[in-house]
Design a protein around this motif. Structure first.
Motif, short mmCIF file in Angstrom:
data_model
loop_
_atom_site.label_atom_id
_atom_site.label_comp_id
_atom_site.label_asym_id
_atom_site.label_seq_id
_atom_site.Cartn_x
_atom_site.Cartn_y
_atom_site.Cartn_z
N ALA A 111 19.64 63.94 19.92
CA ALA A 111 18.46 63.87 20.78
C ALA A 111 17.26 64.50 20.08
O ALA A 111 17.36 65.57 19.49
N GLY A 112 16.14 63.80 20.13
CA GLY A 112 14.93 64.32 19.51
C GLY A 112 14.84 64.05 18.03
O GLY A 112 13.85 64.42 17.38
N GLY A 113 15.86 63.41 17.44
CA GLY A 113 15.84 63.10 16.01
C GLY A 113 14.91 61.94 15.71
O GLY A 113 14.43 61.23 16.61
N PRO A 114 14.68 61.68 14.42
CA PRO A 114 13.72 60.63 14.04
C PRO A 114 14.25 59.22 14.25
O PRO A 114 13.48 58.28 14.41
N ILE A 115 15.58 59.04 14.24
CA ILE A 115 16.14 57.70 14.38
C ILE A 115 16.31 57.35 15.86
O ILE A 115 16.95 58.07 16.61
N LYS A 116 15.69 56.24 16.25
CA LYS A 116 15.82 55.71 17.61
C LYS A 116 16.53 54.36 17.56
O LYS A 116 16.66 53.75 16.50
N THR A 117 16.96 53.89 18.73
CA THR A 117 17.72 52.64 18.79
C THR A 117 17.23 51.76 19.92
O THR A 117 17.03 52.23 21.05
N HIS A 118 17.02 50.47 19.62
CA HIS A 118 16.87 49.44 20.64
C HIS A 118 18.21 48.72 20.74
O HIS A 118 18.75 48.25 19.74
N LYS A 119 18.76 48.62 21.95
CA LYS A 119 19.97 47.86 22.18
C LYS A 119 19.61 46.61 22.97
O LYS A 119 19.09 46.71 24.08
N VAL A 120 19.87 45.45 22.37
CA VAL A 120 19.46 44.19 22.98
C VAL A 120 20.70 43.40 23.38
O VAL A 120 21.53 43.06 22.53
N ARG A 121 20.83 43.15 24.67
CA ARG A 121 21.98 42.37 25.15
C ARG A 121 21.88 40.93 24.68
O ARG A 121 20.83 40.30 24.73
N GLN A 122 23.01 40.41 24.23
CA GLN A 122 23.07 39.02 23.80
C GLN A 122 24.18 38.28 24.54
O GLN A 122 24.19 38.25 25.76
N TYR A 123 25.12 37.74 23.82
CA TYR A 123 26.16 36.90 24.43
C TYR A 123 27.10 37.69 25.34
O TYR A 123 27.30 38.88 25.17
N GLU A 124 27.71 36.96 26.29
CA GLU A 124 28.87 37.49 27.00
C GLU A 124 30.10 37.36 26.12
O GLU A 124 30.24 36.41 25.35
N GLY A 125 31.01 38.32 26.26
CA GLY A 125 32.29 38.27 25.57
C GLY A 125 33.42 38.37 26.56
O GLY A 125 33.24 38.85 27.69
N PHE A 126 34.62 37.94 26.14
CA PHE A 126 35.77 37.88 27.04
C PHE A 126 36.98 38.49 26.34
O PHE A 126 37.30 38.13 25.21
N LEU A 127 37.65 39.40 27.03
CA LEU A 127 38.74 40.17 26.45
C LEU A 127 39.95 40.16 27.37
O LEU A 127 39.83 40.36 28.58
N ALA A 128 41.12 39.94 26.78
CA ALA A 128 42.38 40.16 27.50
C ALA A 128 42.85 41.56 27.15
O ALA A 128 43.33 41.81 26.04
N ASN A 129 42.64 42.49 28.05
CA ASN A 129 43.09 43.87 27.86
C ASN A 129 44.59 43.90 28.15
O ASN A 129 45.02 43.72 29.28
N LEU A 130 45.38 44.15 27.12
CA LEU A 130 46.83 44.04 27.23
C LEU A 130 47.51 45.38 27.46
O LEU A 130 48.75 45.45 27.53
N SER A 131 46.73 46.43 27.59
CA SER A 131 47.30 47.76 27.82
C SER A 131 48.10 47.76 29.13
O SER A 131 47.61 47.31 30.16
N GLY A 132 49.31 48.25 29.07
CA GLY A 132 50.14 48.33 30.26
C GLY A 132 51.02 47.12 30.52
O GLY A 132 51.84 47.13 31.44
N PHE A 133 50.85 46.06 29.72
CA PHE A 133 51.68 44.86 29.90
C PHE A 133 52.75 44.82 28.81
O PHE A 133 52.45 44.92 27.62
N LYS A 134 53.98 44.62 29.23
CA LYS A 134 55.09 44.61 28.29
C LYS A 134 55.50 43.21 27.86
O LYS A 134 56.18 43.04 26.85
N THR A 135 55.13 42.20 28.64
CA THR A 135 55.49 40.82 28.33
C THR A 135 54.34 39.89 28.71
O THR A 135 53.45 40.25 29.48
N LEU A 136 54.39 38.68 28.17
CA LEU A 136 53.43 37.64 28.55
C LEU A 136 53.55 37.33 30.04
O LEU A 136 52.54 37.15 30.72
N ASP A 137 54.78 37.27 30.55
CA ASP A 137 54.96 36.97 31.97
C ASP A 137 54.26 38.00 32.86
O ASP A 137 53.66 37.63 33.89
N GLU A 138 54.33 39.26 32.49
CA GLU A 138 53.64 40.30 33.28
C GLU A 138 52.14 40.05 33.29
O GLU A 138 51.49 40.18 34.33
N TYR A 139 51.59 39.72 32.12
CA TYR A 139 50.14 39.48 32.05
C TYR A 139 49.76 38.26 32.88
O TYR A 139 48.76 38.28 33.61
#
Length: 409
Positions: A89-117
């Motif tokens: 905070a207060g440093g010389p480097i600043k950032t612009h964050k520009v939203r672009q495309y939507e993305g899609f993720l299969a979060n597999l945490s907690g799934f042990k098999t394809l059938d469960e997912y």
């Protein structure tokens, strides 16, 4: 993100070879994991890979002495589930964050098999239809699946990539859209083979006998698998083979302890169906806020990308790709991929003169889609089907059922 495949030496070297006329790389000690190329005229540095990756990540060093003065750094395609540590905070480097495309993720945490997912994502009717289509495909054709990860012979790789190219060309001709994938095919061909051997990429291949009918290219970090692009033969579209690719890749990810299968940017209906997380890609523009030039460039760039996204959300990019396709392709698509319809199930009389056709030959490729739809409806195996031509018409015949095929001119 650990072991990002898009910052690996193989990826960096190959990308530079195919996308730049100069090979000089730049790195900055205040930002880890990334290297850059420089704009020829402006003090703007762009991450190697630009928007040809599926996910970038980085971390910030707190050392204020290492910040680049009077410079702008542009980093494409950062999933917002990847959170870089914050700048001081207060440093010389600043950032612009520009939203672009939507993305899609299969979060597999907690799934042990394809059938469960799948139970978590789909109702019983949908799961039944997926299973039914897969069973029907294996009953009607000689089907096998392969995933190449860590090893593949060069001859086998060449054969798969030749089929990959043919399927992609056919798909984009049918959709009548332009794509830079085919234009940069030499780049992908050179890149993927060593990355498979390094376990940073894999190829899923679904075959009917020895013929690839569905192929998916994935890249891999330590715990996320990224779908780069996939394609299937539209002649088999009734069987839903694109979904089989997704099912197999998710199953493979779970079995190999990946935490997610990332479908990446760009909306397609199947991505939304199979993902359980929708996120945004951001472009990060880091700049020296004490520099008037760097501040102005960063402001201009951020607004440029915001307006570009607004136009993208209005689907103007799709219209542009359609126009670009027709400028590049002079051949008539309707002649190359004619439509069809089924006629009445008329019995053939003895007066008809039959000419049995080899519908697997290139000459009769236009018949495959209606033939496979007939197979889908009847459940006949491909070996029990014959196709005939009589008096200028085509018939597909199997055991106790037959169907006339009328080609639309």
């Amino acid at each position: 993100m650990k072991n990002n495949p898009f910052t690996s030496p193989t990826f960096v070297t190959t990308w530079l070879k195919h996308f730049t006329s100069f090979k000089e790389q730049y790195s900055f000690s205040f930002i880890d994991d990334l290297s850059f190329i420089k704009n020829k005229k402006l003090p703007v540095f762009i991450n190697i890979g630009k928007n040809w990756t599926k996910a970038m990540s980085y971390s910030i060093s707190p050392d204020p002495e290492s910040v680049p003065k009077n410079k702008v750094l542009l980093i494409y395609d950062i999933p917002n589930y990847v959170i870089p540590n914050k700048l001081t905070a207060g440093g010389p480097i600043k950032t612009h964050k520009v939203r672009q495309y939507e993305g899609f993720l299969a979060n597999l945490s907690g799934f042990k098999t394809l059938d469960e997912y799948m139970q978590d994502r789909f109702d019983s009717k949908s799961r039944y239809n997926f299973r039914k289509n897969k069973k029907k495909l294996t009953q009607c054709f000689h089907i096998n699946e392969s995933i190449y990860f860590g090893s593949i012979t060069k001859d086998e790789y060449d054969a798969v990539f030749k089929s990959f190219h043919s399927l992609l060309k056919k798909t984009f001709l049918e959709k009548q859209v332009s794509t830079n994938i085919l234009e940069k095919w030499d780049y992908y061909y050179e890149l993927v083979y060593p990355m498979i051997l390094e376990k940073k990429a894999s190829l899923y291949v679904l075959r009917n006998e020895d013929e690839p009918i569905c192929i998916a290219l994935n890249f891999h970090s330590e715990d996320i698998s990224f779908l780069f692009f996939s394609v299937y033969d539209s002649d088999y579209s009734k069987f839903g083979i694109g979904y089989m690719s997704v099912m197999k890749c998710i199953e493979w990810c779970i079995e190999n302890n990946f935490k997610g299968y990332d479908f990446s940017k760009g909306y397609f209906h199947y991505k939304k169906r199979w993902s359980n997380v929708i996120y945004n890609f951001d472009y990060h523009i880091l700049y020296d806020s004490k520099s008037i030039t760097a501040s102005f460039l960063a402001f201009f760039m951020s607004n440029y990308f915001r307006w570009k996204q607004i136009l993208r959300e209005k689907n103007l990019n799709k219209a542009f790709n359609k126009v670009l396709f027709h400028l590049k392709n002079k051949e008539k698509i309707d002649d190359k991929y004619p439509g069809f319809q089924f006629g009445p199930k008329t019995e053939l009389s003895d007066s008809h003169q039959f000419n049995k056709l080899n519908f697997k030959s290139c000459e009769y490729a236009f018949l495959r889609k209606p033939i496979y739809e007939f197979i889908y409806k009847t459940g006949f195996h491909i070996k029990d089907i014959k196709v005939t031509e009589s008096q200028g018409s085509f018939w597909v015949i199997g055991q106790d059922k037959m169907q006339k095929i009328m080609i639309n001119n």
